[in-house]
Design an enzyme around this catalytic site. Structure first.
Site, PDB file in Angstrom:
ATOM      1  N   ASN A 171     -11.355  25.593  30.489  1.00 22.08           N
ATOM      2  CA  ASN A 171     -12.588  25.421  31.270  1.00 22.08           C
ATOM      3  C   ASN A 171     -12.453  25.899  32.715  1.00 22.08           C
ATOM      4  OD1 ASN A 171     -10.829  23.260  31.723  1.00 22.08           O
ATOM      5  ND2 ASN A 171     -12.486  21.806  32.121  1.00 22.08           N
ATOM      6  N   GLY A 224      -5.793  18.733  29.200  1.00 20.75           N
ATOM      7  CA  GLY A 224      -6.453  19.052  27.943  1.00 20.75           C
ATOM      8  C   GLY A 224      -6.993  17.794  27.281  1.00 20.75           C
ATOM      9  N   GLY A 282      -2.850  15.686  24.194  1.00 23.66           N
ATOM     10  CA  GLY A 282      -1.996  14.982  25.144  1.00 23.66           C
ATOM     11  C   GLY A 282      -1.029  14.040  24.459  1.00 23.66           C
ATOM     12  N   GLU A 294      -3.432  14.981  32.289  1.00 21.98           N
ATOM     13  CA  GLU A 294      -4.834  14.829  32.723  1.00 21.98           C
ATOM     14  C   GLU A 294      -5.680  15.145  31.508  1.00 21.98           C
ATOM     15  OE1 GLU A 294      -8.319  15.296  33.262  1.00 21.98           O
ATOM     16  OE2 GLU A 294      -7.905  17.167  34.327  1.00 21.98           O
ATOM     17  N   CYS A 345     -13.849  17.825  32.393  1.00 22.29           N
ATOM     18  CA  CYS A 345     -13.367  16.524  31.924  1.00 22.29           C
ATOM     19  C   CYS A 345     -13.967  15.374  32.706  1.00 22.29           C
ATOM     20  CB  CYS A 345     -11.845  16.491  31.982  1.00 22.29           C
ATOM     21  SG  CYS A 345     -11.166  16.912  33.593  1.00 22.29           S
ATOM     22  N   GLU A 358      -2.816  13.778  40.183  1.00 21.02           N
ATOM     23  CA  GLU A 358      -2.668  15.091  40.781  1.00 21.02           C
ATOM     24  C   GLU A 358      -3.289  15.060  42.170  1.00 21.02           C
ATOM     25  OE1 GLU A 358      -2.837  18.384  37.437  1.00 21.02           O
ATOM     26  OE2 GLU A 358      -4.518  17.003  37.177  1.00 21.02           O
TER      27      GLU A 358
END
Length: 468
Positions: free
Chosen positions: A144, A218, A223, A240, A274, A448
């Site tokens: 994305n 993803g 994950g 994430e 997301c 992050e």
């Protein structure tokens, strides 16, 4: 039909085989990308391992190197944006914005400090806390925001003194591969290695013995596989993952005033984000007004190929995701929901789906309970605020959420009740390099951005000695 190639140990390399890259606006293959072999991955890991000692030794050189990377990306912004639009589908203006945000994140990472902290000095002993690099980072990015999310990983990983083997999604490999070619003109060999391939390549990377840290963005399902694959080597992880973000509209909200932010908080990037709005909770008295505002905006949005002037929303990026969104919307409509705008794909080639505003949807429908990751949002009514918060939190996800109202203090209090990593007030997706970003529950592990994200790429070490 050939495109950018892999970069391993500073060398631009082809592969023995390749795979096709599809333009989602045409559904046609327009380029090919290299399929990394196991031997080539081993070479990339070996190069990254050998580069660590030199790269970690000079803090000033790392700062200069990161800024040089940002400069190089800026110099190639138009080329990278063209690749992004061709492979990802987003409008060209949005692609340029992604490139510029990538360099902003890289420069922000370069400006971060790695302080040595004195945590004990009592006359008998002195202890310092130091932050050391972990080693080789395996970075895996989604389709994305291919470049921006690469920047989110490369910046702090390199600033901390690590080296990186980077793998983009096989749906959008080209801009990232070209990024590897560009940045290796200004960095020592082996500091950034970029490889491409399918899901098997990601599994090879996360289980590779050379890797000390995995940074993955993803889906939740993938994950979990990454976490399991990394477990054998007890690798450090940042995950994430997905979200099912709720927006709660309070009873004092002005639908016209919040309409733009509420709409684009869910439909930006064709809803493929997301931390975007996935569900909207509205008091019964405001339902019709909010739906009218959202539906009117949806009908005005120009959907089309990202290369066409004036287009505001491109296609869904790939065929499986297109079919998922179409299926979720069709299922909701058959179960009693209604489309105030949109509701079905556009005719013609390309994975085009107009912004869709659904009413009459309820919990129990997949469009409400699952992450749709596309341009379709259900608007649900509530009677009491406690009920709205409870329903917003009743999900295994916990990435972001937002509250919209005229009384900022009241809205802030409600936002603090959301079980999410980030809670916005009268906004959504207000992301910044200085703000930590991460999810609660199944939306991820670690954070992050900012000094907190930088710490994720370091190993804390206590140096303890007697007093002088």
């Amino acid at each position: 039909m050939s495109g950018p190639r892999m970069t391993i140990n500073g060398q631009v390399l082809p592969a023995d085989s390749s795979f096709g890259v599809v333009n989602p606006a045409t559904e046609g293959e327009f380029s090919r990308a290299p399929e990394c072999s196991r031997k080539q991955l081993d070479a990339a890991m070996d190069a990254a391992t050998r580069a660590v000692q030199l790269w970690r030794a000079d803090d000033a050189a790392r700062v200069a190197g990161l800024n040089a990377v940002a400069d190089a990306v800026d110099e190639h912004a138009s080329e990278l944006a063209d690749l992004l639009t061709a492979e990802q589908g987003k409008p060209l203006g949005a692609a340029h914005y992604e490139v510029s945000e990538t360099t902003r994140w890289l420069r922000a990472a370069a400006a971060l400090e790695l302080p040595i902290e004195t945590i004990l000095d009592d006359g008998s002993a002195r202890a310092e806390l130091r932050r050391r690099p972990i080693g080789v980072v395996a970075a895996i990015t989604p389709w994305n925001f291919p470049l921006l999310l690469a920047g989110w990983k490369l910046g702090p990983a390199l600033r901390a003194g690590n080296t990186v083997v980077l793998k983009p999604s096989p749906y959008t490999p080209l801009a990232t591969l070209r990024l590897g070619e560009i940045v290796n003109q200004v960095l020592p060999p082996g500091v950034i290695n970029v490889v491409s391939g399918g899901d098997h390549l990601g599994a090879w990377m996360t289980s590779h013995p050379a890797v000390g840290k995995v940074s993955f963005t993803g889906s939740v399902a993938t994950g979990k596989k990454v976490m399991a694959s990394a477990a054998d080597g007890l690798k450090r992880l940042t995950l994430e993952l997905g979200g099912n973000d709720a927006a709660i509209v309070l009873d004092d909200a002005n639908p016209e005033a919040i309409g733009r932010g509420l709409f684009w908080g869910g439909f930006i990037n064709c809803g493929q984000i997301c931390a975007g709005i996935k569900r909207i909770f509205v008091p019964e008295a405001l339902h019709d007004d909010v739906v009218d505002v959202l539906a009117e905006r949806a009908r005005r949005v120009r959907v089309g190929p990202g290369t066409q002037e004036g287009v505001q929303m491109g296609p869904i990026q790939n065929h499986p995701q297109f079919e998922r969104v179409r299926g979720l919307v069709a299922e909701a409509l058959s179960d009693g929901a209604s489309a105030a705008a949109g509701g079905a794909p556009l005719d013609g080639p390309g994975y085009f789906f107009p912004p869709t505003v659904l009413t009459g949807a309820n919990e129990g429908m997949r469009i409400v309970d699952e992450e749709q990751f596309g341009p379709a949002i259900p608007v649900l009514t509530y009677r009491t605020l406690d009920e709205a918060v409870e329903r917003a939190n009743a999900t295994p996800f916990g990435l972001s959420g937002s509250v919209w109202g005229s009384d900022l203090d009241r809205a802030t209090e409600v936002a603090a009740r959301l079980d999410t990593g980030t809670a916005f007030v009268n906004d959504h997706l207000a992301l910044d390099p200085c703000l930590p970003f991460g999810g609660s529950k199944q939306s991820g592990l670690g954070v992050e951005n900012g000094p907190w994200g930088l710490d994720e790429f370091t190993q804390l070490q206590v140096v303890h000695r007697p007093a002088a």
